[in-house]
Design an enzyme around this catalytic site. Structure first.
Site, PDB file in Angstrom:
ATOM      1  N   GLU A 171       0.808  -1.220   0.000  1.00 41.60           N
ATOM      2  CA  GLU A 171       0.000   0.000   0.000  1.00 41.60           C
ATOM      3  C   GLU A 171       0.841   1.269   0.000  1.00 41.60           C
ATOM      4  O   GLU A 171       0.825   2.047   0.970  1.00 41.60           O
ATOM      5  CB  GLU A 171      -0.937   0.014   1.219  1.00 41.60           C
ATOM      6  CG  GLU A 171      -1.875  -1.162   1.280  1.00 41.60           C
ATOM      7  CD  GLU A 171      -3.000  -0.976   2.308  1.00 41.60           C
ATOM      8  OE1 GLU A 171      -3.008   0.054   3.008  1.00 41.60           O
ATOM      9  OE2 GLU A 171      -3.875  -1.849   2.391  1.00 41.60           O
ATOM     10  N   GLU A 183      -4.988  -8.586   1.290  1.00 38.50           N
ATOM     11  CA  GLU A 183      -5.629  -8.179   2.553  1.00 38.50           C
ATOM     12  C   GLU A 183      -7.111  -7.943   2.313  1.00 38.50           C
ATOM     13  O   GLU A 183      -7.499  -7.296   1.337  1.00 38.50           O
ATOM     14  CB  GLU A 183      -5.056  -6.863   3.111  1.00 38.50           C
ATOM     15  CG  GLU A 183      -3.713  -6.987   3.760  1.00 38.50           C
ATOM     16  CD  GLU A 183      -3.212  -5.661   4.332  1.00 38.50           C
ATOM     17  OE1 GLU A 183      -4.038  -4.819   4.747  1.00 38.50           O
ATOM     18  OE2 GLU A 183      -1.984  -5.480   4.349  1.00 38.50           O
TER      19      GLU A 183
HETATM   20  C1  FCB Z   1      -4.241  -1.769   5.589  1.00 37.84           C
HETATM   21  C2  FCB Z   1      -2.848  -2.051   6.082  1.00 37.84           C
HETATM   22  C3  FCB Z   1      -2.778  -3.025   7.228  1.00 37.84           C
HETATM   23  C4  FCB Z   1      -3.930  -2.850   8.186  1.00 37.84           C
HETATM   24  C5  FCB Z   1      -5.240  -2.830   7.450  1.00 37.84           C
HETATM   25  C6  FCB Z   1      -6.446  -2.714   8.333  1.00 37.84           C
HETATM   26  O1  FCB Z   1      -4.303  -0.493   5.052  1.00 37.84           O
HETATM   27  O2  FCB Z   1      -2.027  -2.542   5.051  1.00 37.84           O
HETATM   28  O3  FCB Z   1      -1.530  -2.878   7.841  1.00 37.84           O
HETATM   29  O4  FCB Z   1      -3.730  -1.715   8.929  1.00 37.84           O
HETATM   30  O5  FCB Z   1      -5.250  -1.774   6.535  1.00 37.84           O
END
Ligand code: FCB
Length: 480
Positions: free
Chosen positions: A169, A376
């Site tokens: 990210e 994620e």
């Molecule tokens: C993302 C991040 C991770 C966590 C999630 C909830 O943006 O990569 O580290 O904080 O959100």
């Protein structure tokens, strides 16, 4: 009623995993030679982190790593996505620290021993503070320092780790870290934020080339992408705001990396912040080095309006008392009206169909797109512990299963998705929100560090088992 996702046939070899990040779980903030990262430093700024919490102990994974790997095995995970800490591997960015590297080497051995595929991320936001003091990501030189760090990690783990992700990210560690200031290093300098975007791109491309030369064969990057939906598609103001949101959230990352060019509208919008001058001859060729996979992180999508009077949380404002500037550089009028959808404890709207849409769109808009992995996806809810010690996190279970179902629909519509990693294995340090937001499928008691698999963890384990069962039933299947 069992969720329909349990009976679905997944592609052969589909990877089921879970994700964490070094700064959020390891603790041992100044042990084994580790020195400050920007997050350790940021946590000392009054008001930067909710309740003044810090990462010093986090969830003590550094000392409990074998137990955590056992948990992963119990859940039946195929793969574990983790990050290495630059400030542990090269404290002060001076030289490789054998003790720091040894921790990751032991982790990789434990994983392989347990039959779990290590999925490594080199940068999940924890720049050594020593480099921030030399300008951080606003300084082009940091990109070259990143390559040295990447090489150090590869030299020790490259014989056992196959999957290498450069950045997690970059949106957050550039535009939130240097623009809104809600993330470390907490700077609110639009020009530095745009420089950070370009220099992280460069660091990514340089590292891909360097690791490829050393023999890496599976290289990628993880982006947090969102659909940008104009509130009123007939309103030119909303349409233009949605275009600009899409530019800063998605295309400023996707286009240089996948296509080798910045979008024309992004270059025009960001000319006042110096983007065109940052791009030196040859940069875009390096930045667009071919990749084997693209990681997609997705939590929510966004309804966008250009009428700043529209209220609505954008999920980017942070949990602490420091006042955040806008991460939407030059587009501070972007607003996020509510759609009245259910929300998680982060105040993020729940809309699983957004994930389907995003995955399908990527395939349509980026010819030659590498295979996708959801690296994620998950949700924070205010969990309660039952008298018997269990955590019945029904909402999180629903969130995860519904999003996995959306991945299945995207597959049906032609998206090339090869894996899904739930965020997160453990409750952990949620950046400027501190420990107040729990994302784990495993609960961590912050007093004792005891781990308890939540109902969502059991549900995920059942889903993985069912997926394997169906795969075995398929004639001619590799996993048969
Ligand atoms: C993302 C991040 C991770 C966590 C999630 C909830 O943006 O990569 O580290 O904080 O959100």
């Amino acid at each position: 009623m069992p969720h329909s996702t349990y009976s679905r046939q997944w592609p052969d070899g589909f990877i089921w995993g879970s994700a964490t990040a070094a700064a959020q779980i390891e603790g041992a903030g100044h042990e084994g030679g580790k020195e400050d990262s920007v997050w350790d430093h940021f946590a000392r700024i009054p008001g930067a982190i909710a309740k003044g919490e810090n990462l010093e102990q986090a969830v003590d994974h550094y000392h409990r790593m074998p137990e955590d790997v056992r948990l992963m095995k119990e859940l039946g995970l195929d793969s574990y996505r983790f990050s290495t800490s630059w400030a542990r591997v090269r404290p002060g960015d001076r030289a490789a620290n054998p003790e720091g590297l040894d921790f990751y080497s032991r982790l990789v051995d434990e994983l392989l021993e347990a039959g779990i595929l290590p999925w490594l991320t080199l940068y999940h936001w924890d720049l050594p503070q020593a480099l921030e003091e030399k300008g951080g990501w606003a300084n082009r030189d940091t990109a070259y320092r990143f390559v040295e760090y990447a090489n150090d990690v590869y030299d020790v783990l490259g014989d056992r780790v196959q999957h290498w992700t450069t950045f997690n990210e970059p949106f957050c560690s550039s535009l939130l870290g240097y623009g809104s200031g809600v993330h470390a290093p907490g700077r609110q300098e639009p020009r530095a934020a745009i420089a950070a975007v370009h220099h992280q791109h460069l660091a990514h491309g340089l590292a891909v080339n360097a690791l490829r030369e050393r023999g890496a064969q599976n290289l990628g990057i993880t982006l947090n992408l969102s659909n940008s939906i104009p509130r009123d598609p007939a309103d030119p103001v909303d349409l233009d705001a949605a275009r600009r949101f899409d530019s800063l959230q998605n295309r400023i990352f996707l286009d240089p990396i996948l296509l080798g060019s910045y979008p024309q509208d992004t270059l025009v919008d960001l000319a006042p912040f110096g983007l065109p001058e940052l791009i030196l001859p040859g940069d875009l060729e390096v930045i667009s080095a071919p990749l084997e996979f693209l990681g997609v992180n997705h939590y929510h999508d966004d309804l966008i309006s250009g009428h700043a009077d529209h209220e609505g949380g954008d999920g980017h404002s942070g949990g602490a008392e420091r006042v955040a500037a806008s991460p939407w550089i030059g587009s501070e009028d972007i607003a996020f009206p509510s759609r009245g959808l259910p929300r998680t404890a982060m105040d993020w709207e729940v809309n699983p169909d957004g994930l389907r849409k995003l995955l399908v769109r990527l395939g349509e808009e980026y010819p030659g797109l590498p295979p996708l992995y959801i690296t994620e996806n998950g949700a924070a809810y205010d969990d309660t512990v039952e008298p018997d010690g269990s955590v019945q996190d029904t909402e999180r279970t629903g969130f995860i299963l519904d999003h996995i179902a959306a991945v299945g629909e995207a597959l049906d519509q032609g998206a090339d998705v090869r894996g899904y990693f739930v965020w997160s294995l453990l409750d952990n340090f949620e950046w400027s929100w501190g420990y107040g937001k729990r994302f784990g499928i495993v609960r961590v008691d912050y007093g004792t560090f005891e781990r308890t698999v939540k109902a969502s963890g059991h549900a995920y384990a059942r889903l993985i088992a069912a997926a394997k069962q169906h795969a075995r039933a398929l004639p001619g299947s590799r996993s048969a």
